[in-house]
Design a protein around this motif. Structure first.
Motif, PDB file in Angstrom:
ATOM      1  N   LEU A  74       0.831  -1.209   0.000  1.00 45.21           N
ATOM      2  CA  LEU A  74       0.000   0.000   0.000  1.00 45.21           C
ATOM      3  C   LEU A  74       0.865   1.258   0.000  1.00 45.21           C
ATOM      4  CD1 LEU A  74      -2.829  -1.103   2.445  1.00 45.21           C
ATOM      5  CD2 LEU A  74      -3.140  -0.399   0.070  1.00 45.21           C
ATOM      6  N   ALA A  79      -0.536   4.885  -0.990  1.00 42.21           N
ATOM      7  CA  ALA A  79      -1.642   4.878  -0.029  1.00 42.21           C
ATOM      8  C   ALA A  79      -1.062   4.938   1.386  1.00 42.21           C
ATOM      9  CB  ALA A  79      -2.483   3.617  -0.198  1.00 42.21           C
ATOM     10  N   GLN A  80      -1.800   5.565   2.294  1.00 41.79           N
ATOM     11  CA  GLN A  80      -1.338   5.636   3.675  1.00 41.79           C
ATOM     12  C   GLN A  80      -1.650   4.323   4.383  1.00 41.79           C
ATOM     13  OE1 GLN A  80      -2.994   9.120   5.578  1.00 41.79           O
ATOM     14  NE2 GLN A  80      -0.993  10.086   5.445  1.00 41.79           N
ATOM     15  N   ALA A  81      -0.620   3.785   5.039  1.00 39.04           N
ATOM     16  CA  ALA A  81      -0.777   2.556   5.808  1.00 39.04           C
ATOM     17  C   ALA A  81       0.321   2.511   6.849  1.00 39.04           C
ATOM     18  CB  ALA A  81      -0.700   1.344   4.890  1.00 39.04           C
ATOM     19  N   THR A  89      -9.108  -1.883   9.038  1.00 38.78           N
ATOM     20  CA  THR A  89      -8.714  -0.572   8.529  1.00 38.78           C
ATOM     21  C   THR A  89      -7.936  -0.714   7.233  1.00 38.78           C
ATOM     22  OG1 THR A  89      -8.587   0.196  10.812  1.00 38.78           O
ATOM     23  CG2 THR A  89      -7.587   1.604   9.133  1.00 38.78           C
ATOM     24  N   LEU A  90      -7.035  -1.688   7.186  1.00 40.76           N
ATOM     25  CA  LEU A  90      -6.261  -1.917   5.965  1.00 40.76           C
ATOM     26  C   LEU A  90      -7.178  -2.310   4.804  1.00 40.76           C
ATOM     27  CD1 LEU A  90      -3.196  -3.782   7.446  1.00 40.76           C
ATOM     28  CD2 LEU A  90      -3.186  -1.533   6.367  1.00 40.76           C
ATOM     29  N   LYS A  93      -8.907   0.675   3.541  1.00 38.88           N
ATOM     30  CA  LYS A  93      -8.016   1.481   2.692  1.00 38.88           C
ATOM     31  C   LYS A  93      -7.995   0.926   1.268  1.00 38.88           C
ATOM     32  CE  LYS A  93      -6.093   4.579   5.422  1.00 38.88           C
ATOM     33  NZ  LYS A  93      -6.268   5.990   5.188  1.00 38.88           N
ATOM     34  N   GLU A  96     -11.085   1.805  -0.678  1.00 37.56           N
ATOM     35  CA  GLU A  96     -11.157   3.214  -1.078  1.00 37.56           C
ATOM     36  C   GLU A  96     -10.362   3.508  -2.348  1.00 37.56           C
ATOM     37  OE1 GLU A  96      -9.633   5.300   2.289  1.00 37.56           O
ATOM     38  OE2 GLU A  96     -11.369   4.850   3.544  1.00 37.56           O
TER      39      GLU A  96
END
Length: 113
Positions: A74, A79-81, A89-90, A93, A96
């Protein structure tokens, strides 16, 4: 995440001055990236969480991946991870992401060439 100050700077939010060698703990990934990009701080490797030691598997695209592998994939596509994110949550993500980003993620994970 923990960062180590490598050049003196004044915190823009608190006004506090941090000297080289100081260890700080920030939750905001964007802030850590900003400090790193300006060569003011660097990430400090922290001990693995119990779930990372166990090698938590996350099901995605009909395959299973280690949590750490998915986080790195990610991050590599922008992407923020982070390691402290929960499985849900992952997966949120990933859901999205747009089609182009999903295609990049699949290539990064070795699902598609």
């Amino acid at each position: 995440m923990k960062i180590k100050v490598i050049d003196i700077f004044r915190d823009k939010f608190t006004g506090e001055v941090y000297n080289p060698g100081t260890i700080l703990d920030f939750e905001d990934e964007a802030r850590v990236q900003d400090l790193e990009s300006r060569k003011l701080a660097e990430r400090v490797e922290t001990m693995e969480t119990p779930e990372e030691k166990k090698g938590v598997k996350i099901s995605l695209f009909d395959k299973e991946f280690e949590k750490k592998v998915l986080i790195n994939a990610l991050k590599s596509i922008g992407a923020q991870a982070s390691g402290n994110m929960k499985e849900e949550t992952l997966l949120a993500k990933v859901s999205e992401l747009d089609e182009e980003s999903i295609a990049k993620l699949k290539v990064t994970l070795g699902i598609e060439a």
